[in-house]
Design a protein around this motif. Sequence first.
Motif, PDB file in Angstrom:
ATOM      1  N   MET A   1      40.202  46.379  38.603  1.00  0.00           N
ATOM      2  CA  MET A   1      39.610  45.383  37.705  1.00  0.00           C
ATOM      3  C   MET A   1      38.969  44.266  38.529  1.00  0.00           C
ATOM      4  SD  MET A   1      40.068  46.134  34.510  1.00  0.00           S
ATOM      5  CE  MET A   1      39.971  44.554  33.655  1.00  0.00           C
ATOM      6  N   PRO A   2      37.768  43.802  38.108  1.00  0.00           N
ATOM      7  CA  PRO A   2      37.159  42.672  38.823  1.00  0.00           C
ATOM      8  C   PRO A   2      37.975  41.409  38.618  1.00  0.00           C
ATOM      9  CG  PRO A   2      35.933  43.181  36.825  1.00  0.00           C
ATOM     10  CD  PRO A   2      36.944  44.268  36.998  1.00  0.00           C
ATOM     11  N   ASP A   3      37.807  40.455  39.552  1.00  0.00           N
ATOM     12  CA  ASP A   3      38.543  39.194  39.449  1.00  0.00           C
ATOM     13  C   ASP A   3      38.083  38.377  38.242  1.00  0.00           C
ATOM     14  OD1 ASP A   3      40.007  39.516  41.967  1.00  0.00           O
ATOM     15  OD2 ASP A   3      38.034  39.303  42.898  1.00  0.00           O
ATOM     16  N   PHE A   4      36.769  38.449  37.944  1.00  0.00           N
ATOM     17  CA  PHE A   4      36.188  37.692  36.833  1.00  0.00           C
ATOM     18  C   PHE A   4      35.227  38.594  36.063  1.00  0.00           C
ATOM     19  CE2 PHE A   4      37.439  34.490  39.895  1.00  0.00           C
ATOM     20  CZ  PHE A   4      37.989  33.492  39.107  1.00  0.00           C
ATOM     21  N   ASP A   5      34.927  38.183  34.857  1.00  0.00           N
ATOM     22  CA  ASP A   5      33.864  38.860  34.109  1.00  0.00           C
ATOM     23  C   ASP A   5      32.497  38.369  34.576  1.00  0.00           C
ATOM     24  OD1 ASP A   5      35.671  40.286  32.419  1.00  0.00           O
ATOM     25  OD2 ASP A   5      35.925  38.474  31.209  1.00  0.00           O
ATOM     26  N   VAL A   6      32.408  37.062  34.826  1.00  0.00           N
ATOM     27  CA  VAL A   6      31.121  36.445  35.193  1.00  0.00           C
ATOM     28  C   VAL A   6      31.328  35.474  36.350  1.00  0.00           C
ATOM     29  CG1 VAL A   6      29.111  35.170  34.357  1.00  0.00           C
ATOM     30  CG2 VAL A   6      30.478  36.509  32.745  1.00  0.00           C
ATOM     31  N   ILE A   7      30.539  35.643  37.400  1.00  0.00           N
ATOM     32  CA  ILE A   7      30.470  34.644  38.472  1.00  0.00           C
ATOM     33  C   ILE A   7      29.124  33.950  38.358  1.00  0.00           C
ATOM     34  CG2 ILE A   7      30.374  34.222  40.957  1.00  0.00           C
ATOM     35  CD1 ILE A   7      32.126  36.693  41.351  1.00  0.00           C
ATOM     36  N   ILE A   8      29.141  32.623  38.351  1.00  0.00           N
ATOM     37  CA  ILE A   8      27.903  31.836  38.266  1.00  0.00           C
ATOM     38  C   ILE A   8      27.744  31.060  39.559  1.00  0.00           C
ATOM     39  CG2 ILE A   8      26.695  29.998  37.040  1.00  0.00           C
ATOM     40  CD1 ILE A   8      28.244  30.911  34.521  1.00  0.00           C
ATOM     41  N   LEU A   9      26.656  31.317  40.255  1.00  0.00           N
ATOM     42  CA  LEU A   9      26.368  30.613  41.499  1.00  0.00           C
ATOM     43  C   LEU A   9      25.525  29.385  41.180  1.00  0.00           C
ATOM     44  CD1 LEU A   9      25.451  33.648  43.819  1.00  0.00           C
ATOM     45  CD2 LEU A   9      27.708  32.691  43.274  1.00  0.00           C
ATOM     46  N   ARG A 140      26.438  44.743  45.687  1.00  0.00           N
ATOM     47  CA  ARG A 140      26.690  45.499  44.476  1.00  0.00           C
ATOM     48  C   ARG A 140      27.589  46.669  44.836  1.00  0.00           C
ATOM     49  NH1 ARG A 140      23.707  46.463  39.584  1.00  0.00           N
ATOM     50  NH2 ARG A 140      25.277  47.137  38.086  1.00  0.00           N
ATOM     51  N   ALA A 141      28.733  46.770  44.166  1.00  0.00           N
ATOM     52  CA  ALA A 141      29.673  47.864  44.411  1.00  0.00           C
ATOM     53  C   ALA A 141      29.925  48.567  43.087  1.00  0.00           C
ATOM     54  CB  ALA A 141      30.976  47.334  45.010  1.00  0.00           C
ATOM     55  N   GLY A 142      29.209  49.654  42.853  1.00  0.00           N
ATOM     56  CA  GLY A 142      29.327  50.333  41.573  1.00  0.00           C
ATOM     57  C   GLY A 142      28.770  49.468  40.463  1.00  0.00           C
ATOM     58  N   ASP A 143      29.589  49.183  39.471  1.00  0.00           N
ATOM     59  CA  ASP A 143      29.173  48.334  38.354  1.00  0.00           C
ATOM     60  C   ASP A 143      29.564  46.876  38.563  1.00  0.00           C
ATOM     61  OD1 ASP A 143      28.133  50.520  37.038  1.00  0.00           O
ATOM     62  OD2 ASP A 143      29.996  50.944  35.959  1.00  0.00           O
ATOM     63  N   GLU A 144      30.044  46.552  39.746  1.00  0.00           N
ATOM     64  CA  GLU A 144      30.520  45.185  40.008  1.00  0.00           C
ATOM     65  C   GLU A 144      29.717  44.517  41.110  1.00  0.00           C
ATOM     66  OE1 GLU A 144      34.659  45.380  40.931  1.00  0.00           O
ATOM     67  OE2 GLU A 144      35.190  46.397  39.059  1.00  0.00           O
ATOM     68  N   PHE A 145      29.773  43.181  41.101  1.00  0.00           N
ATOM     69  CA  PHE A 145      29.189  42.376  42.169  1.00  0.00           C
ATOM     70  C   PHE A 145      30.324  41.831  43.029  1.00  0.00           C
ATOM     71  CE2 PHE A 145      26.025  42.440  38.859  1.00  0.00           C
ATOM     72  CZ  PHE A 145      24.848  42.633  39.559  1.00  0.00           C
ATOM     73  N   ASP A 146      30.131  41.949  44.332  1.00  0.00           N
ATOM     74  CA  ASP A 146      31.122  41.511  45.311  1.00  0.00           C
ATOM     75  C   ASP A 146      30.522  40.317  46.047  1.00  0.00           C
ATOM     76  OD1 ASP A 146      32.623  41.238  47.738  1.00  0.00           O
ATOM     77  OD2 ASP A 146      33.404  43.257  47.430  1.00  0.00           O
ATOM     78  N   VAL A 147      31.086  39.140  45.854  1.00  0.00           N
ATOM     79  CA  VAL A 147      30.506  37.908  46.394  1.00  0.00           C
ATOM     80  C   VAL A 147      31.462  37.266  47.393  1.00  0.00           C
ATOM     81  CG1 VAL A 147      29.480  35.671  45.835  1.00  0.00           C
ATOM     82  CG2 VAL A 147      29.340  37.549  44.181  1.00  0.00           C
ATOM     83  N   VAL A 154      35.184  37.724  46.000  1.00  0.00           N
ATOM     84  CA  VAL A 154      35.478  37.674  44.574  1.00  0.00           C
ATOM     85  C   VAL A 154      34.555  38.671  43.886  1.00  0.00           C
ATOM     86  CG1 VAL A 154      35.624  36.208  42.535  1.00  0.00           C
ATOM     87  CG2 VAL A 154      36.056  35.224  44.784  1.00  0.00           C
ATOM     88  N   THR A 155      35.058  39.365  42.868  1.00  0.00           N
ATOM     89  CA  THR A 155      34.252  40.357  42.164  1.00  0.00           C
ATOM     90  C   THR A 155      34.076  39.998  40.693  1.00  0.00           C
ATOM     91  OG1 THR A 155      36.211  41.690  41.700  1.00  0.00           O
ATOM     92  CG2 THR A 155      34.971  42.215  43.708  1.00  0.00           C
ATOM     93  N   ALA A 156      32.984  40.496  40.117  1.00  0.00           N
ATOM     94  CA  ALA A 156      32.709  40.276  38.692  1.00  0.00           C
ATOM     95  C   ALA A 156      31.753  41.350  38.212  1.00  0.00           C
ATOM     96  CB  ALA A 156      32.110  38.900  38.458  1.00  0.00           C
ATOM     97  N   SER A 157      31.756  41.599  36.906  1.00  0.00           N
ATOM     98  CA  SER A 157      30.832  42.575  36.351  1.00  0.00           C
ATOM     99  C   SER A 157      29.452  41.973  36.098  1.00  0.00           C
ATOM    100  CB  SER A 157      31.396  43.156  35.051  1.00  0.00           C
ATOM    101  OG  SER A 157      31.718  42.114  34.134  1.00  0.00           O
TER     102      SER A 157
END
Length: 396
Positions: A1-9, A140-147, A154-157
């Motif tokens: 599971m990603p850490d968050f649903d949304v990461i906002i930079l 981008r890792a699959g359907d997630e973003f790795d920041v 931290v990951t998020a969809s």
Amino acid sequence: MPDFDVIILGAGAAGMMAGIEAGKRGRKVLVVDHARDPGEKIRISGGGRCNFTNINATHQLGRERFLSSNPRFALSPLSRYTPEMFIARVKKQGIAFHEKTLGQLFCDGPATQIVAMLTNDLRAAGAAIWTGRQVGSVERAGDEFDVMIGDGRVTASSLVVATGGKSIPKMGATGLAYDIARQFGLKVTETRPALVPLTFEPGALEQLKPLAGVSANAIVGHGKTQFEEALLFTHRGLSGPAILQISSYWREGDTISVNLLPGEDALELFRAARQTTPKLHLQTVLSEKLPKRLAQLLGDMFNQPGMVGDLSDKKLAVAAEQVSRWTLKPVGSEGYRTAEVTLGGIDTTGLDAKTMMARQVPGLFFVGEAVDVTGWLGGYNFQWAWASGWTAGQAA
């Protein structure tokens, strides 16, 4: 599971608005900013009073008052989140405000009230706010973003990029949004400083030097575009609202025109003076309408010695032309150092106007100043930030 649903930079106007709206939808949101405090550009805006919107920043006027390679792009977000909707938020918080001029709304008190309203709304929506954290790699890792944030990942969809443009680098502005866009295959249009003072070559500056600090109401034009607002002479060139506005249209090598007697016929003014006060000099006639130093400089430019009563219609017409269509050729601008916004940015052809999401990269959103949408001076760019952030927040 990603850490968050949304990461906002970016914890600026667009980023915080996106975070609030995504959080209201039950999304687990993280807002990140490298600055120590959120909303730093909000805090300093409008001389510390925050010109938070403009009642004319509507989709009906969007094609005229928002510059973009695709002027229609901004219309959808602007129609979905209007100035009235943000004004309602401000009123609900009990923040006093006033209309200054031309539809510009300012806080009566400090701009920090707007920042506090947004950060409180973020927390109420359950969003986490991390400040003083540098953003590193974005993958981008699959359907997630790795920041990479600080020294951790931290990951998020969904990823919302709201890091702004290049304006005011002393506040930490960078081209990060453009780098991320290019990394994921989006185009970036040419960027340049906008809403910025214009500068002149040494010879012209020497002539204008005595006017540093003088201001006057004027119509400043470039091609068919004109703005009637205050003009300010500086030791580097010209500033003031009229100049900042025209700077978004001006390009190197172009001239601008300045009408120092808006709403008046300069030739008729001189002719009337020839009849009623024939012993006055032209600069003295002008000093009744313009600041004395400016009138003196214009008088020197006319090179029409003697009294107005002795001047022919032809000579008066030449002088009137210089007052009402004074042509000046800037050599540049003060650059991103003092520019209020960045013109150009992430090409809107790669974005969906209904969501602000990249068409070819599901879950990746771009909002605010980073996008190739630039408003007029006077609250238009804040309204674009609120509207684009709100739009992304509905979908991220």
